[in-house]
Design a protein around this motif. Structure first.
Motif, PDB file in Angstrom:
ATOM      1  N   SER A  40      41.043  40.107  39.883  1.00 43.75           N
ATOM      2  CA  SER A  40      41.954  40.468  41.347  1.00 43.75           C
ATOM      3  C   SER A  40      42.075  38.558  41.764  1.00 43.75           C
ATOM      4  O   SER A  40      43.266  38.550  42.809  1.00 43.75           O
ATOM      5  N   ARG A  41      41.618  38.003  41.190  1.00 42.12           N
ATOM      6  CA  ARG A  41      41.807  36.147  41.192  1.00 42.12           C
ATOM      7  C   ARG A  41      43.607  35.658  40.544  1.00 42.12           C
ATOM      8  O   ARG A  41      44.179  34.845  41.325  1.00 42.12           O
ATOM      9  N   THR A  42      43.442  36.529  39.762  1.00 43.28           N
ATOM     10  CA  THR A  42      44.576  35.444  38.828  1.00 43.28           C
ATOM     11  C   THR A  42      45.385  36.870  38.277  1.00 43.28           C
ATOM     12  O   THR A  42      46.688  36.792  38.073  1.00 43.28           O
ATOM     13  N   GLY A  43      45.655  38.301  38.415  1.00 43.13           N
ATOM     14  CA  GLY A  43      46.202  39.129  38.374  1.00 43.13           C
ATOM     15  C   GLY A  43      46.754  39.344  36.580  1.00 43.13           C
ATOM     16  O   GLY A  43      47.862  39.639  36.616  1.00 43.13           O
ATOM     17  N   TRP A  47      42.325  41.088  31.876  1.00 43.10           N
ATOM     18  CA  TRP A  47      41.115  41.260  32.684  1.00 43.10           C
ATOM     19  C   TRP A  47      41.221  42.473  33.469  1.00 43.10           C
ATOM     20  O   TRP A  47      40.085  42.884  33.120  1.00 43.10           O
ATOM     21  N   LEU A  48      42.573  42.984  33.919  1.00 45.54           N
ATOM     22  CA  LEU A  48      41.784  44.447  34.525  1.00 45.54           C
ATOM     23  C   LEU A  48      41.597  45.611  33.120  1.00 45.54           C
ATOM     24  O   LEU A  48      40.898  46.502  32.923  1.00 45.54           O
ATOM     25  N   LYS A  49      42.126  45.557  31.618  1.00 49.12           N
ATOM     26  CA  LYS A  49      42.151  46.041  30.241  1.00 49.12           C
ATOM     27  C   LYS A  49      40.508  45.848  30.472  1.00 49.12           C
ATOM     28  O   LYS A  49      40.064  46.694  29.942  1.00 49.12           O
ATOM     29  N   LEU A  50      40.387  44.936  30.072  1.00 46.78           N
ATOM     30  CA  LEU A  50      39.210  44.444  30.365  1.00 46.78           C
ATOM     31  C   LEU A  50      38.019  45.067  31.244  1.00 46.78           C
ATOM     32  O   LEU A  50      36.834  45.122  30.495  1.00 46.78           O
ATOM     33  N   THR A  51      38.148  45.000  32.393  1.00 41.58           N
ATOM     34  CA  THR A  51      37.233  45.486  33.207  1.00 41.58           C
ATOM     35  C   THR A  51      37.039  47.370  32.695  1.00 41.58           C
ATOM     36  O   THR A  51      36.314  47.407  32.868  1.00 41.58           O
ATOM     37  N   PHE A 115      35.333  56.085  40.901  1.00 42.00           N
ATOM     38  CA  PHE A 115      36.799  57.159  41.546  1.00 42.00           C
ATOM     39  C   PHE A 115      37.895  56.810  43.030  1.00 42.00           C
ATOM     40  O   PHE A 115      38.340  56.389  43.030  1.00 42.00           O
ATOM     41  N   GLY A 116      37.179  54.778  43.073  1.00 41.73           N
ATOM     42  CA  GLY A 116      38.073  54.428  43.958  1.00 41.73           C
ATOM     43  C   GLY A 116      39.720  53.552  43.610  1.00 41.73           C
ATOM     44  O   GLY A 116      39.736  52.530  43.921  1.00 41.73           O
ATOM     45  N   TRP A 117      39.114  54.005  42.419  1.00 38.23           N
ATOM     46  CA  TRP A 117      40.403  53.158  41.858  1.00 38.23           C
ATOM     47  C   TRP A 117      42.464  53.294  42.523  1.00 38.23           C
ATOM     48  O   TRP A 117      42.866  54.537  42.737  1.00 38.23           O
ATOM     49  N   ASP A 118      42.603  52.422  42.660  1.00 39.55           N
ATOM     50  CA  ASP A 118      43.928  52.559  43.519  1.00 39.55           C
ATOM     51  C   ASP A 118      44.144  53.643  44.759  1.00 39.55           C
ATOM     52  O   ASP A 118      44.664  54.103  45.734  1.00 39.55           O
ATOM     53  N   LYS A 119      42.744  53.604  45.232  1.00 40.34           N
ATOM     54  CA  LYS A 119      42.846  54.369  46.530  1.00 40.34           C
ATOM     55  C   LYS A 119      41.862  53.412  47.523  1.00 40.34           C
ATOM     56  O   LYS A 119      41.816  52.890  48.705  1.00 40.34           O
ATOM     57  N   LEU A 120      40.764  52.563  47.163  1.00 41.72           N
ATOM     58  CA  LEU A 120      40.235  51.493  47.848  1.00 41.72           C
ATOM     59  C   LEU A 120      40.787  49.972  47.911  1.00 41.72           C
ATOM     60  O   LEU A 120      41.619  50.090  46.636  1.00 41.72           O
ATOM     61  N   PRO A 121      41.186  49.116  49.080  1.00 38.46           N
ATOM     62  CA  PRO A 121      41.480  48.037  48.544  1.00 38.46           C
ATOM     63  C   PRO A 121      41.242  47.010  47.843  1.00 38.46           C
ATOM     64  O   PRO A 121      39.791  47.587  47.288  1.00 38.46           O
ATOM     65  N   LYS A 122      41.699  46.162  47.267  1.00 42.01           N
ATOM     66  CA  LYS A 122      41.846  45.616  45.898  1.00 42.01           C
ATOM     67  C   LYS A 122      40.188  45.345  46.330  1.00 42.01           C
ATOM     68  O   LYS A 122      39.305  45.087  45.618  1.00 42.01           O
ATOM     69  N   LYS A 123      39.414  44.454  47.329  1.00 41.61           N
ATOM     70  CA  LYS A 123      38.601  43.237  47.667  1.00 41.61           C
ATOM     71  C   LYS A 123      37.470  44.307  47.855  1.00 41.61           C
ATOM     72  O   LYS A 123      36.065  43.949  47.612  1.00 41.61           O
ATOM     73  N   ILE A 124      37.435  45.841  48.230  1.00 47.44           N
ATOM     74  CA  ILE A 124      36.349  46.215  48.288  1.00 47.44           C
ATOM     75  C   ILE A 124      35.816  47.191  47.399  1.00 47.44           C
ATOM     76  O   ILE A 124      34.926  47.247  46.893  1.00 47.44           O
TER      77      ILE A 124
END
Length: 472
Positions: A40-43, A47-51, A115-124
């Protein structure tokens, strides 16, 4: 064996089995939250793959932990009704909070995260996984508060008319000195376990699949290994404090942990002891002078009570009986807990050494093959250390189920026969065996699959770009 002995075996088996999933869930939830925060901080896509990769392992483990945890509370009513009747007013309060507050947070926000991937705001969406992580600690806290009351009962009175313990100070239960140190010790043990799992899986991919997501897996090895090393250092600190509190509230447990039969001042630390088969006396011991005095009292000249003196004291205080726990089990489980934890930390240090300064382990070297065997053992060692820690905690309290208040021998359900208990134990064992196959199979399948593709799908064609067509 009678029904009480069988009930103890059943509770021990199911509890140790359940706790295999707990430390992974606690530690991995924080590590996954950290990975998502980094993305979220670096883009940075790694990190997204590892998450998502380690998040999937977290979900598998969480589901198994929930299923196996349900049995724990059922057992109190099935096999330990006298215990439930005696302490239900106290023991049930923190367990109710765990279910209503902590588990609610975990399950609700984990669902939102899934279920919130790409549906909830990124920070939420990021906040959801952090709330899950905090929920796991709250869950551990309430359960440990209940267990710590069994080790050091506070905030209650005995109602002589009803013959049961009644809660008088819930705050005292929640701030029990045993709970206050057991919580950080347990949480750091969870980080040791989760860090070991993260590093081991990442190292396997670096060796077996060189060149594929190398940068991401190198970062995972570093994060997991450093997490394990820091956790091991904190375990020494929290364990030292815990030992002093244990000596204060349960001196027999400390004496049994060291096979110290006679009171000594100063007292030596036993590195290795050979005793009689029944654990009634030592035959030979390799000691380090004065160390036990420091561990138990904080000074190298401290006085530490021995098993024989404490047995005489308890017999005079509580009446005739054997107040000594199983010495061989208590002594060796204490050492296996420490030894396996240290070995896991050394393997984590080896993993860091293997990838230092941009190096990559070559699959053709003999040292790399040894490293891979070490990585296979790495996540198993802290799991075993955690299990031996709980075996020591519970076995060292015997013959008490609630220290100084209720013996285990009178806590079992009088209506449960040996046949009833052994039937349910066989069913649980077969069920848990099947679940173990499912759990290990799923973890290995998704761990081997590698990092997921996080490339966003192509944008859908708008209606303006489509050719005009008509069909029946």
């Amino acid at each position: 064996m009678d029904a009480t002995e069988l009930a103890r075996w059943q509770f021990g088996i199911t509890t140790v089995y359940h706790f295999l999933f707990v430390p992974i869930t606690i530690g991995l939830s924080f590590l996954v939250a950290g990975l998502q925060t980094a993305w979220s901080r670096t883009g940075n896509e790694k990190w997204l793959k590892l998450t998502k990769f380690y998040g999937k392992l977290l979900l598998i483990n969480f589901a198994m932990g929930v299923v196996t945890g349900l049995v724990q509370e059922f057992q109190f009513g099935m096999n330990w009704s006298e215990y439930s009747r005696f302490v239900g007013d106290i023991f049930g309060a923190p367990l109710a909070l765990e279910a209503l507050l902590a588990f609610f947070l975990e399950s609700t926000f984990l669902g939102l995260w899934i279920f919130g991937w790409d549906k909830l705001p990124k920070k939420i969406h990021l906040a959801c996984i952090w709330i899950v992580a905090v929920g796991t600690v709250l869950s551990a806290y309430f359960i440990l508060a209940a267990n710590s009351w069994m080790q050091n009962p506070v905030g209650f009175r005995i109602n002589p008319e009803r013959g049961r313990a009644e809660l008088t100070d819930f705050g005292a239960v929640l701030t029990n000195k045993v709970a206050m140190i057991t919580l950080p010790h347990t949480i750091t043990g969870a980080f040791l376990t989760a860090g070991a799992l993260m590093a081991a899986v990442a190292m396997w991919h670096l060796v077996r699949r060189p060149g594929r997501d190398t940068e991401a897996f190198r970062s995972a090895v570093k994060l997991g290994s450093w997490t394990s090393l820091v956790a091991m250092a904190l375990l020494f600190i929290t364990g030292d404090i815990q030992g002093k509190i244990m000596t204060e509230v349960q001196p027999m447990k400390m004496a049994a942990a060291e096979a110290l039969y006679n009171t000594e001042q100063p007292a030596p630390f036993s590195l290795f002891t050979i005793g009689t088969l029944d654990g009634s006396r030592p035959v030979w011991s390799l000691d380090v002078p004065r160390v036990l005095s420091f561990l138990a009292t904080g000074t190298f000249d401290g006085r530490v009570q021995g098993i024989n003196d404490l047995q005489a004291e308890y017999a005079a205080r509580f009446g005739p009986g054997d107040y000594t726990p199983n010495i061989p089990v208590t002594y060796w489980s204490f050492r296996l807990m420490i030894g396996l934890g240290i070995l896991a930390a050394l393997l984590a240090l080896w993993a860091l050494w293997a990838i230092r300064k941009g190096r990559s382990p070559s699959p053709h070297r003999r040292s790399t093959r040894l490293l891979m065997w070490g990585m296979i053992a790495l996540p198993l060692l802290p799991l075993a250390a955690n299990s031996f820690g709980w075996i020591f905690t519970e076995m060292g309290r015997q013959p008490w189920i609630v220290f100084s208040q209720m013996k285990t021998a009178i806590a079992a359900s009088p209506a449960a026969s040996s046949g009833d208990v052994i039937t349910s134990m066989v069913v649980y064992t077969l069920l848990y065996g099947a679940l173990a196959v499912v759990e290990v199979g799923l973890l290995l399948h998704y761990a081997r699959a590698g990092l997921p593709d996080v490339t966003p799908p192509p944008a859908a064609e708008s209606d303006e770009d489509r050719p005009l067509a008509f069909a029946y």
